[in-house]
Design an enzyme around this catalytic site. Structure first.
Site, PDB file in Angstrom:
ATOM      1  N   LYS A 261       0.916  -1.240  -0.065  1.00 53.76           N
ATOM      2  CA  LYS A 261      -0.068  -0.046   0.005  1.00 53.76           C
ATOM      3  C   LYS A 261       0.705   1.330   0.030  1.00 53.76           C
ATOM      4  O   LYS A 261       0.521   2.264  -0.809  1.00 53.76           O
ATOM      5  CB  LYS A 261      -0.851   0.321   1.107  1.00 53.76           C
TER       6      LYS A 261
ATOM      7  N   GLY B 160     -10.908  -1.011   8.731  1.00 58.93           N
ATOM      8  CA  GLY B 160     -11.993  -0.223   9.246  1.00 58.93           C
ATOM      9  C   GLY B 160     -11.913  -0.450  11.057  1.00 58.93           C
ATOM     10  O   GLY B 160     -12.381   0.749  11.684  1.00 58.93           O
TER      11      GLY B 160
ATOM     12  N   VAL C  20     -13.471  -9.389 -11.233  1.00 55.16           N
ATOM     13  CA  VAL C  20     -14.616 -10.015 -11.264  1.00 55.16           C
ATOM     14  C   VAL C  20     -15.501  -9.365 -12.200  1.00 55.16           C
ATOM     15  O   VAL C  20     -16.107  -9.972 -13.136  1.00 55.16           O
ATOM     16  CB  VAL C  20     -15.305 -10.129  -9.937  1.00 55.16           C
TER      17      VAL C  20
ATOM     18  N   GLU D 182      -6.065  10.999   7.639  1.00 53.22           N
ATOM     19  CA  GLU D 182      -6.475  11.031   6.443  1.00 53.22           C
ATOM     20  C   GLU D 182      -7.853  11.582   6.208  1.00 53.22           C
ATOM     21  O   GLU D 182      -8.660  11.713   7.119  1.00 53.22           O
ATOM     22  CB  GLU D 182      -6.656   9.506   6.172  1.00 53.22           C
TER      23      GLU D 182
ATOM     24  N   ARG E  77      -4.689  -7.855 -11.922  1.00 51.16           N
ATOM     25  CA  ARG E  77      -5.368  -9.003 -12.467  1.00 51.16           C
ATOM     26  C   ARG E  77      -6.531  -8.818 -13.249  1.00 51.16           C
ATOM     27  O   ARG E  77      -6.863  -7.554 -13.327  1.00 51.16           O
ATOM     28  CB  ARG E  77      -5.743  -9.812 -11.131  1.00 51.16           C
TER      29      ARG E  77
ATOM     30  N   LYS F 100      -6.232   7.111  11.941  1.00 48.46           N
ATOM     31  CA  LYS F 100      -6.212   5.871  11.784  1.00 48.46           C
ATOM     32  C   LYS F 100      -5.114   5.080  12.423  1.00 48.46           C
ATOM     33  O   LYS F 100      -4.064   5.636  12.271  1.00 48.46           O
ATOM     34  CB  LYS F 100      -6.112   5.352  10.228  1.00 48.46           C
TER      35      LYS F 100
ATOM     36  N   ARG G 168     -23.888  -9.367  -8.963  1.00 46.58           N
ATOM     37  CA  ARG G 168     -23.308 -10.780  -8.579  1.00 46.58           C
ATOM     38  C   ARG G 168     -24.282 -11.661  -7.792  1.00 46.58           C
ATOM     39  O   ARG G 168     -24.810 -11.181  -6.886  1.00 46.58           O
ATOM     40  CB  ARG G 168     -21.992 -10.570  -7.351  1.00 46.58           C
TER      41      ARG G 168
ATOM     42  N   GLU H 147      -7.951   1.658  -8.967  1.00 43.60           N
ATOM     43  CA  GLU H 147      -9.188   1.841  -8.112  1.00 43.60           C
ATOM     44  C   GLU H 147      -8.950   3.387  -7.761  1.00 43.60           C
ATOM     45  O   GLU H 147      -8.065   3.754  -7.019  1.00 43.60           O
ATOM     46  CB  GLU H 147      -9.567   1.155  -7.026  1.00 43.60           C
TER      47      GLU H 147
ATOM     48  N   ASN I  53      -5.216  -3.245  -8.967  1.00 43.80           N
ATOM     49  CA  ASN I  53      -5.503  -4.675  -8.966  1.00 43.80           C
ATOM     50  C   ASN I  53      -4.673  -5.378 -10.027  1.00 43.80           C
ATOM     51  O   ASN I  53      -5.270  -4.888 -11.273  1.00 43.80           O
ATOM     52  CB  ASN I  53      -6.779  -5.032  -8.911  1.00 43.80           C
TER      53      ASN I  53
END
Lengths: 457, 163
Positions: A123, A170, A301, A205, A298, A163, A344, A280, A296
């Site tokens: 990250k 979360g 979905v 953040e 890959r 955070k 989905r 994203e 991502n």
């Protein structure tokens, strides 16, 4: 015709299961390629195992003893004469050690390089790459002292989140609505983080009260050339799990849409990204700004909605790029035709707090018709083992505009029947019927608000 | 020197008796990796009806694989036991002998006990010794030396000791 530039992939090992295994096999067969499917003991009789030219059992049902075993996958590919491995999504798709072992053994990994997987998998590193590529990130950062925190908080603006560095998912978050409270809340957050995670460090953040999840599909040739195939809006989520995805993202200002596409391309180009990937973003509705979340590395979905509006087979492009054929299209060749929405279908029971509902599907009827596509491995008698993800199908509708696509999707759901297990189809039909969704452009709080209304809140 | 089947057996016994879970031995170009308990699941030990035809001896993995997964079930001792399958504990390349050109670990007609090494399954250069897991007489060798075997593929059939 062999040699450089010629098609060198002839036989692909598919290291996955379920609908994506079936999806990859279909494209491979259409390209005239042979397929070997690696299956666990629980998937020996799956649709994919029957469709593939050969199925190889790599281990027991539990993923840790089969689908997650890097050595077994590569050995299966070598032992069955495969020249390439397609990892699908999930399982080993973003495990750099699989990509690296493929590189060492001379097997083509249909995906990015091991180094690229590592670059986007971390990250902090991904955030640093985004900043370097002039891609906006969520304003914030680590804090060392109360004075430093005050200065940083002034830059970020209220409201903001504190955070825990050691937290995640979360946990260990605190909201600061008024900067006057910052020092007190930070002292509390830091003490709690130390008790909960053994790490007192916190970071600040910007808090996005109303956010949308919008992502951009990219294709890279591995030489720095990158194109995008538009965006997808995946804001309908339950506990960070996407449930409905669509393209184009409704009511996204055109300047934002273009800027997001360009930012995604810059990010991927900076990495010399190879293959299909998704960048994203979080779109901050109130501020009309977007921030990089992650990449991502890959096939995703929700890739079918992109395929429906572009007419481009993303798996075929992955294979072409892996073969060294490059991008085959310029950005100008990519046209977005109409709109597409996907739901989905999960084997889970909404009445029992979405508990998984494994079992045997006694009978199934999938919808068909203009603009309808169903990606699934579920046929009459199919078994849904309890060891894997609960997603059993994706129903996708395409139309010349969003209203038509939505009407087609709603009709398709009415025409779908799955007996023997519980599914979320009725729940999804209700989501599609919601006036806010029908209007378009809902934020990630959509399902939470619906649930609150349902319980009479 | 080279490793004989008896040597491997001895080494396995030493490992069993030790407090170690894993042993790696390299000598004379032979690399032997042994793991106790193993990272793999216990091998299924299944009864085969004597009349049932054995799966084709050729490793044709496109054909229907081994029968549906049955949890390990011990043959009841009070009735005549059928043949017992020794199955591959993991997918890999099957070797009947410790080294090319050497005598196989076991031959048809030979007696084995549960600790007897009957072959090796190689996964990415890691050699996994396969113990018989049963005492009895080797009746048939089904897997082909040097070929890929699937997880659960039947390697050998053993007529277990009466008792």
């Amino acid at each position: 015709m062999r040699g450089r530039g010629a098609l060198s992939i002839r036989r692909i090992l598919i290291a996955n299961r379920g609908e994506i295994a079936v999806r990859i096999i279909r494209t491979a067969q259409a390209l005239g390629l042979e397929t070997v499917l690696a299956v666990s003991q629980a998937d020996r009789d799956s649709l994919g195992a029957r469709m593939a030219d050969r199925a190889l059992c790599i281990g027991p049902a539990r993923p840790g003893e089969s689908y997650l075993r890097v050595e077994a996958i590569v050995q299966a590919a070598l032992g069955s004469g495969c020249d390439a491995i397609h990892p699908g999504y999930g399982f080993l798709a973003e495990r750099a050690d699989l990509a690296r072992l493929c590189e060492q053994e001379g097997v083509i990994f249909i995906g990015p390089t091991a180094a690229q997987i590592e670059a986007v998998g971390d990250k902090l590193r991904a955030r640093a790459e985004a900043i370097a590529a002039d891609v906006p990130v969520v304003p914030g950062g680590p804090v060392e002292s109360p004075a430093h925190a005050q200065a940083l908080a002034q830059q970020i603006g209220a409201p903001l989140l504190i955070k825990a560095v050691g937290g995640g998912g979360g946990r260990g978050m605190k909201l600061v609505e008024n900067l006057a409270d910052l020092t007190a809340i930070m002292a509390m957050a830091s003490a709690e983080a130390g008790a909960a995670f053994g790490d007192e460090r916190v970071y600040l953040e910007r808090y996005v009260a109303q956010g949308r999840h919008v992502e951009v599909q990219v294709l890279g040739d591995g030489q720095g050339n990158v194109i995008h195939l538009g965006e997808r809006d995946c804001s309908v989520q339950r506990r960070y799990q996407k449930l409905i995805e669509e393209t184009p993202a409704p009511y996204l200002p055109e300047a934002i849409r273009s800027a997001m596409h360009e930012a995604a391309v810059r990010f991927a180009a900076r990495l010399d990204y190879r293959g299909a990937g998704t960048v994203e973003f979080l779109y901050d509705v109130a501020r009309e700004q977007f921030y990089f979340l992650e990449m991502n590395a890959r096939i995703q979905v929700e890739h079918p909605v992109t395929e429906m509006v572009t007419g481009i087979d993303l798996v075929a492009e992955q294979i072409a790029i892996a073969n060294g054929a490059g991008l085959r299209r310029t950005q100008d060749d990519v046209r977005i035709d109409g709109a597409a929405i996907e739901i989905r279908v999960n084997a889970e029971d909404p009445a029992r707090n979405f508990a998984p509902s494994p079992g045997t599907v006694s009978a199934v009827h999938w919808p068909a018709g203009a603009g309808i596509r169903v990606d699934t491995h579920i046929v009459d008698g199919a078994k849904i083992p309890p060891f894997y993800d609960s997603m059993v199908a994706k129903i996708i509708a395409h139309g010349p505009d969003r209203a038509t696509a939505l009407a087609r999707l709603r009709a398709a759901l009415r025409d779908t029947r799955i007996d023997g297990i519980s599914t979320n189809i009725a729940f999804q039909a209700d989501n599609l019927a919601d006036p806010d969704f029908a209007h378009g452009g809902v934020d990630t709080g959509f399902l939470t608000r619906r649930a609150a209304r349902a319980t009479g809140d | 020197m080279s490793l004989t089947a008896r040597d491997v057996e001895e080494i396995m016994k030493l490992l069993e008796a030790s407090t170690f879970d894993r042993l790696s031995l390299e000598l004379d170009g032979v690399k032997l990796e042994l793991e106790r308990g193993g990272s793999t699941a216990p091998r299924a030990r299944r009864e085969v009806a004597p009349a049932a035809p054995a799966p084709a001896a050729t490793p044709a993995p496109t054909a229907a694989p081994a029968p549906a997964a049955a949890p390990a079930s011990k043959p009841p001792s009070n009735r005549e036991a059928g043949l017992v399958e020794i199955t591959a504990p993991l997918l890999g390349i099957y070797y009947r002998a410790p080294k090319p050109g050497e005598a196989p670990f076991v031959e048809v007609g030979q007696r084995v006990d549960s600790e007897t090494v009957i072959g090796i399954v190689e996964v990415m250069k890691l050699m996994n010794a396969v113990p018989a897991g049963v005492s009895g007489e080797v009746v048939e060798v089904l897997a082909t030396n040097g070929e890929l075997v699937e997880y659960g593929e039947v390697l050998m059939l053993v007529r277990p000791d009466a008792g």
